[in-house]
Scaffold this active site. Structure first.
Site, PDB file in Angstrom:
ATOM      1  CB  ALA A  38       0.676   5.447  -6.878  1.00  0.00           C
ATOM      2  CG  ASN A  39       1.520  11.014  -4.337  1.00  0.00           C
ATOM      3  OD1 ASN A  39       1.786  11.004  -5.527  1.00  0.00           O
ATOM      4  ND2 ASN A  39       1.669  12.059  -3.573  1.00  0.00           N
ATOM      5  NE  ARG A  40       6.519   5.716   0.555  1.00  0.00           N
ATOM      6  CZ  ARG A  40       7.023   4.561   0.119  1.00  0.00           C
ATOM      7  NH1 ARG A  40       6.407   3.420   0.368  1.00  0.00           N
ATOM      8  NH2 ARG A  40       8.131   4.530  -0.562  1.00  0.00           N
TER       9      ARG A  40
END
Ligand code: CTP
Ligand code: CA
Length: 227
Positions: free
Chosen positions: A33-35
């Site tokens: 995932a990305n932040r």
């Protein structure tokens, strides 16, 4: 000049906004995932709706309530996000705020990957995800106004200008995520608007304020004759 309260310059206009991260499954219990909190994108969807637009918000996994007055579609993966954005077309306005994972795991396994003593650790083969912003900005039917975001840690304006050209967007909203108390997850942000006319830097303000001002910029651009 500022709009007076109650003005609906985007009445009759349709908009699609992406927000939040995407989750790319590795197996049924793990993902890449990305932040991203989703706050900025949710605020923009709400602000566009506040100016009268008919807004579809395509949200990755976030822990925020659906904004009022907006039709929210929940997705997980980048490919699902692109499909949901396409399903919302045609629109006048597209604002791509999501922190889309650039890569997905090429073959995510249907069974949980198990640790096995004495065996090599697993390695992941990645495949490139579709670029949703570029696909929409260069596809048909093209929205009249397409904006993207750029979270950068260095050479903020330069990188944003390169993205403007590479993705075919009308506007890139750039922010420096390396800054102390930076935008990621926070409620405030400092942004630079990068477009064909140049660069405009806004002072630090709340994400809600950025959203309100950006919605006004977009409303004015749609009214202005194209140059
Ligand atoms: N974006 C997108 N789909 C992707 C990747 C990015 O729609 N697969 C959009 C983002 O929503 C954002 C803009 O493109 O509006 C810029 O995203 P960013 O990650 O900064 O750009 P990249 O081209 O992926 O470049 P890099 O991550 O290498 O900086
Ligand atoms: Ca990226």
């Amino acid at each position: 000049a500022l709009l007076s309260p109650g003005e609906k310059p985007l009445a009759g206009r349709r908009a699609v906004v992406t927000a939040g991260p995407t989750h790319e499954p590795i197996d049924p219990v793990r993902y890449i995932a990305n932040r991203s909190s989703g706050r900025q994108g949710f605020a923009i969807a709400e602000a566009l709706a506040g100016l009268g637009a008919d807004v579809t918000l395509v949200a990755g996994p976030v822990s925020l309530a659906d904004p009022p007055g907006v039709s929210t579609v929940h997705v997980e993966r980048a490919e699902e996000m692109l499909a949901a954005v396409r399903a919302a077309l045609p629109v006048d306005i597209a604002v791509m705020v999501a922190a889309v994972a650039d890569w997905r795991v090429e073959s995510d396994t249907p069974q949980k990957i198990k640790k096995r003593e004495g065996e090599a650790v697993p390695s992941l083969t990645l495949a490139e995800n579709p670029d949703i912003l570029k696909t929409i900005a260069t596809g048909t039917p093209r929205p009249a106004f397409v904006a993207g975001f750029a979270a950068e840690t260095e050479h903020v304006i330069e990188h944003a200008r390169a993205k403007l050209a590479r993705k075919g967007a009308d506007l890139i909203v750039a922010n420096d995520v390396s800054a102390e108390g930076g935008a990621m997850g926070g409620v405030r942000n400092t942004v630079h608007l990068v477009d064909a006319n140049g660069t405009q830097s806004w002072p630090e303000m709340s994400k809600a304020e950025i959203a309100a001002r950006l919605a006004e910029v977009i409303a004015k651009r749609l009214d202005a004759p194209t140059t």
